[in-house]
Every structure is written in C-alpha cells, then in structure tokens.
Design an enzyme around this catalytic site. Structure first.
Site, PDB file in Angstrom:
ATOM      1  N   GLY A  69      71.233  -8.786  79.306  1.00 47.93           N
ATOM      2  CA  GLY A  69      71.717  -7.924  80.387  1.00 47.93           C
ATOM      3  C   GLY A  69      71.093  -6.528  80.381  1.00 47.93           C
ATOM      4  N   THR A  70      69.937  -6.410  79.744  1.00 52.61           N
ATOM      5  CA  THR A  70      69.236  -5.119  79.638  1.00 52.61           C
ATOM      6  C   THR A  70      68.946  -4.515  81.010  1.00 52.61           C
ATOM      7  OG1 THR A  70      68.080  -6.248  77.840  1.00 52.61           O
ATOM      8  CG2 THR A  70      67.350  -4.001  78.368  1.00 52.61           C
ATOM      9  N   HIS A 127      65.105  -3.185  71.767  1.00 52.20           N
ATOM     10  CA  HIS A 127      65.617  -4.508  71.370  1.00 52.20           C
ATOM     11  C   HIS A 127      65.729  -4.630  69.847  1.00 52.20           C
ATOM     12  CE1 HIS A 127      65.494  -6.072  75.379  1.00 52.20           C
ATOM     13  NE2 HIS A 127      64.184  -6.161  75.466  1.00 52.20           N
ATOM     14  N   ARG A 147      75.855 -11.189  74.784  1.00 53.59           N
ATOM     15  CA  ARG A 147      76.118 -12.271  75.745  1.00 53.59           C
ATOM     16  C   ARG A 147      76.285 -13.586  74.991  1.00 53.59           C
ATOM     17  NH1 ARG A 147      71.744 -13.894  80.561  1.00 53.59           N
ATOM     18  NH2 ARG A 147      73.229 -15.031  81.850  1.00 53.59           N
ATOM     19  N   SER A 155      68.263 -18.513  78.916  1.00 49.43           N
ATOM     20  CA  SER A 155      67.557 -17.489  79.673  1.00 49.43           C
ATOM     21  C   SER A 155      66.256 -17.111  78.969  1.00 49.43           C
ATOM     22  CB  SER A 155      68.469 -16.259  79.817  1.00 49.43           C
ATOM     23  OG  SER A 155      67.842 -15.246  80.548  1.00 49.43           O
ATOM     24  N   ARG A 283      67.004 -14.005  87.514  1.00 57.20           N
ATOM     25  CA  ARG A 283      66.924 -15.459  87.637  1.00 57.20           C
ATOM     26  C   ARG A 283      68.182 -15.957  88.335  1.00 57.20           C
ATOM     27  NH1 ARG A 283      68.075 -20.223  84.883  1.00 57.20           N
ATOM     28  NH2 ARG A 283      69.472 -19.027  83.548  1.00 57.20           N
ATOM     29  N   GLY A 285      71.664 -14.858  86.910  1.00 61.00           N
ATOM     30  CA  GLY A 285      72.683 -13.841  86.664  1.00 61.00           C
ATOM     31  C   GLY A 285      74.093 -14.396  86.638  1.00 61.00           C
TER      32      GLY A 285
HETATM   33  P1  A3P Z   1      69.660 -15.435  83.559  1.00 58.50           P
HETATM   34  O1  A3P Z   1      68.293 -15.845  83.089  1.00 58.50           O
HETATM   35  O2  A3P Z   1      70.756 -16.195  82.891  1.00 58.50           O
HETATM   36  O3  A3P Z   1      69.796 -15.440  85.041  1.00 58.50           O
HETATM   37  P2  A3P Z   1      67.558  -8.954  80.414  1.00 58.50           P
HETATM   38  O4  A3P Z   1      67.696  -7.982  81.492  1.00 58.50           O
HETATM   39  O5  A3P Z   1      68.178  -8.509  79.105  1.00 58.50           O
HETATM   40  O6  A3P Z   1      66.168  -9.434  80.267  1.00 58.50           O
HETATM   41  O7  A3P Z   1      68.477 -10.196  80.820  1.00 58.50           O
HETATM   42  C1  A3P Z   1      68.098 -10.979  81.907  1.00 58.50           C
HETATM   43  C2  A3P Z   1      69.299 -11.788  82.348  1.00 58.50           C
HETATM   44  O8  A3P Z   1      70.199 -10.928  83.080  1.00 58.50           O
HETATM   45  C3  A3P Z   1      68.898 -12.878  83.304  1.00 58.50           C
HETATM   46  O9  A3P Z   1      69.867 -13.894  83.119  1.00 58.50           O
HETATM   47  C4  A3P Z   1      69.029 -12.181  84.643  1.00 58.50           C
HETATM   48  O10 A3P Z   1      69.135 -13.032  85.744  1.00 58.50           O
HETATM   49  C5  A3P Z   1      70.305 -11.388  84.421  1.00 58.50           C
HETATM   50  N1  A3P Z   1      70.433 -10.222  85.301  1.00 58.50           N
HETATM   51  C6  A3P Z   1      69.469  -9.397  85.751  1.00 58.50           C
HETATM   52  N2  A3P Z   1      69.974  -8.440  86.526  1.00 58.50           N
HETATM   53  C7  A3P Z   1      71.310  -8.652  86.584  1.00 58.50           C
HETATM   54  C8  A3P Z   1      72.384  -8.004  87.266  1.00 58.50           C
HETATM   55  N3  A3P Z   1      72.168  -6.951  88.031  1.00 58.50           N
HETATM   56  N4  A3P Z   1      73.621  -8.507  87.108  1.00 58.50           N
HETATM   57  C9  A3P Z   1      73.850  -9.588  86.326  1.00 58.50           C
HETATM   58  N5  A3P Z   1      72.873 -10.254  85.677  1.00 58.50           N
HETATM   59  C10 A3P Z   1      71.616  -9.791  85.796  1.00 58.50           C
END
Ligand code: A3P
Length: 317
Positions: A69-70, A127, A147, A155, A283, A285
């Site tokens: 959720g970065t 990270h 998460r 993911s 992707r 979310g």
């Molecule tokens: P999924 O692959 O399960 O969809 P990070 O930002 O740490 O790289 O994590 C990416 C994950 O957070 C992906 O999960 C992505 O879709 C989801 N994501 C990105 N933006 C988001 C948002 N605004 N709200 C909720 N989830 C989000």
C-alpha cells in the site's frame, strides 16, 4: 569523501562475494544482509545511506514491504501535509503520480542527492526493514503499512513478473510461493519485516504509527484522521465539517487515482535500472484477491507460517 566512497564500494564488492545468496524475483540473485534479502543495488544503496544520509528532526518516513500500500500511503501523506497548498479541484495528484510525491531512498543515487533542497517536513519512503535502517533514521517519525501476506505474495508475484529480467526464465507462482514461504523475497522475510516495525511501534508509539491496508479499506476516514494527527497535522473541526477528510479519501482512492491519465501512461524510474509502468502500481486494490491465485493448501501454509512467526507478538495479520 572520495576515499570514503571508494571504501564503501570495496566493502560492497567483498560482500557480494561472501553473503549468502538466494533467488531473486526481479533479478537473478538476492543477498542476505543482516537477516534481510536485498538485490545488489539496494544492498549498495543501504551501505551508502549508512554513511551519507543525514536526517533532520522533522523528517517523516513511510516504511513498507513492497505491495502493501506504499502508493496509497504516499498519496495520503502528501495530501495531508500539503492540504493548504492545493485545491481538490486542481490538485498536484491530478497531474503527477503518487510515486513522485516523495523519494524512495532505497533507489536514490548517492552521494549526489542529499535532499537538502526539500522543505521541512521532508517525507521519504523506504522498503528497508527497521533492523537495517541507518541508525540516525530511527529517531525520526515513521508510518508503517502492512497487509495480509497472501495478498502481498499475489500482488508482488504479478508485479515482479512484469519487471523480471528477460534473460531469466519466468518466475512461476509455485516458485514465488516457495521463496516467499522461505522468506526469500526482496526486503524479506516479510514476517521479519513486519515484526521489526511492530516491535518498534510498541516501544515508541509516538514515533511509529503502525497501519494495516485492510483497516484503511474498511474505515478510511478513521484511519486518515489517525494518520493526520500522527503527522502533527490533525484535522480541525472546521475541516471535518467542510468535508476535507472525505475529499482526501476520495482523491487518493484506488478508483480515482487509477482512472487519472497521469497514472495510466508513462513510466516511473527507480535508480538507474528499474523502470515501472505507472499503471502497474494500480492493479485491483482489493482485499482477498489472493483467492483467485492461491490454493487452499497454499493459504493454509502461509497462514500457518505467519501464525507461528507472529505468535506472542500481539500482532495478527
Ligand atoms: P494489488 O496488486 O493487490 O491490486 P504498493 O503501492 O506498495 O506497490 O502496493 C501496490 C498495491 O496497492 C496493489 O495491490 C495496488 O493495486 C494497490 N493500490 C494502489 N493504489 C491504491 C489505492 N489508492 N487504494 C488502495 N489500493 C491501492
């Protein structure tokens, strides 16, 4: 300075030859550095950071394991801190991807960038696990997001498969699963990563805010208020009445960010070599998409590992 830098490069080369090696997800090898698996670039950056990174007392860090959720937290933290600079009808995030709001220190090039040009409070993302952070950082404020490990594995496997070197054979889900369960994955083991910040948050709750992706999804307004208060920018009663909390939640929501042109096209660069299609940060979310990928056996094994590793910590993922 040059001789110091050369010394780091020498130590780094020596490390690459002597540290335990494991399979990488994006590149061929990971190296076990003080208990955590890093690729060669992030290993080198970590060593350089240790010498060159100078914190300021007002610095705030966002720490996370990859795919927890970065991107979301970057957008939220930036929006909270800068809420008086932009309107919600024409916001920075309408024109720039969340990744560009503040730097991921793990992939920056040192010692060229010292970040002294950034106004306080400076925001940084990392990270790295708590245990391998440069000591000076540990007195700063941290927001940590975690998460469900099953969603993280799913993911991360999808994300890293896209970035994986074309010289390597594709990483099959079964292989990624095995590696994940052994802890061998960039910045992992995931359970050690989470525990490193969890323990620190118990010791210094005023310095570390420990958040969960699932809580953010289920009760975004509650979590956002906690986050703003922690960052030293609590919402005023007037802001709450004006609907500022809802505006930020909406602005930074997956639904909103993923449909913006700026997040659909182009690439984001991390360091010299890594290029990520911006759309790959968005992707699905969702909570629980692992159900579409992992078998019942896989689920049970991951749950078993995390139950065991987190036992007695007070943390449930
Ligand atoms: P999924 O692959 O399960 O969809 P990070 O930002 O740490 O790289 O994590 C990416 C994950 O957070 C992906 O999960 C992505 O879709 C989801 N994501 C990105 N933006 C988001 C948002 N605004 N709200 C909720 N989830 C989000």
């Amino acid at each position: 300075q040059d001789s110091e830098y050369n010394k780091i490069c020498e130590d780094y080369k020596h490390m690459l030859k002597t540290l335990p090696k494991g399979n990488g997800w994006r590149v061929q090898h990971l190296y076990n550095y003080n208990g955590f698996w890093l690729d060669s670039d992030t290993l080198k950056t970590n060593m350089i950071l240790n010498t060159y990174f100078k914190t300021q007392p007002t610095d705030i860090f966002l720490a996370s394991f990859m795919k927890t959720g970065t991107t979301w937290l970057k957008a939220l933290m930036f929006s909270i801190i800068n809420r008086h600079r932009y309107t919600f009808s024409d916001h920075y995030l309408h024109h720039h991807g969340p990744q560009s709001t503040f730097p991921l220190i793990d992939s920056e090039i040192y010692p060229v960038n010292d970040f002294t040009h950034i106004n306080a409070p400076r925001l940084f993302a990392t990270h790295y696990a708590r245990d391998i952070l440069p000591l000076c950082m540990t007195s700063c404020k941290f927001v940590y997001i975690c998460r469900d490990p099953k969603d993280v594995l799913t993911s991360k496997w999808i994300f890293m498969s896209k970035l994986r070197s074309k010289d390597l054979t594709p990483l099959l889900l079964g292989e990624a699963f095995e590696l994940f369960c052994q802890g061998v994955s960039e910045y992992g083991p995931y359970w050690e990563h989470v525990l490193s910040y969890w323990r620190a948050s118990l010791e210094s709750p005023d310095k570390i805010l420990f958040m969960k992706y699932e809580d953010m999804k289920k009760q975004p307004k509650v979590e956002l208020k906690k986050l703003a208060a922690f960052l030293g920018n609590p919402f005023t009663l007037e802001e709450v009445e004006k609907g500022v909390v809802e505006e930020i939640v909406r602005l930074c929501s997956f639904e909103n960010l993923s449909k913006l042109e700026v997040n659909k096209k182009g690439v984001e660069r991390f360091g010299k070599l890594v290029e990520v299609e911006k759309r790959d940060f968005f992707r699905k979310g969702e909570i629980g998409d692992w159900r579409n990928y992992l078998s019942k056996e896989m689920k049970d094994r991951i749950d078993g590992i995390f139950d065991e590793k987190l036992k007695g910590s007070g943390l449930v993922l």
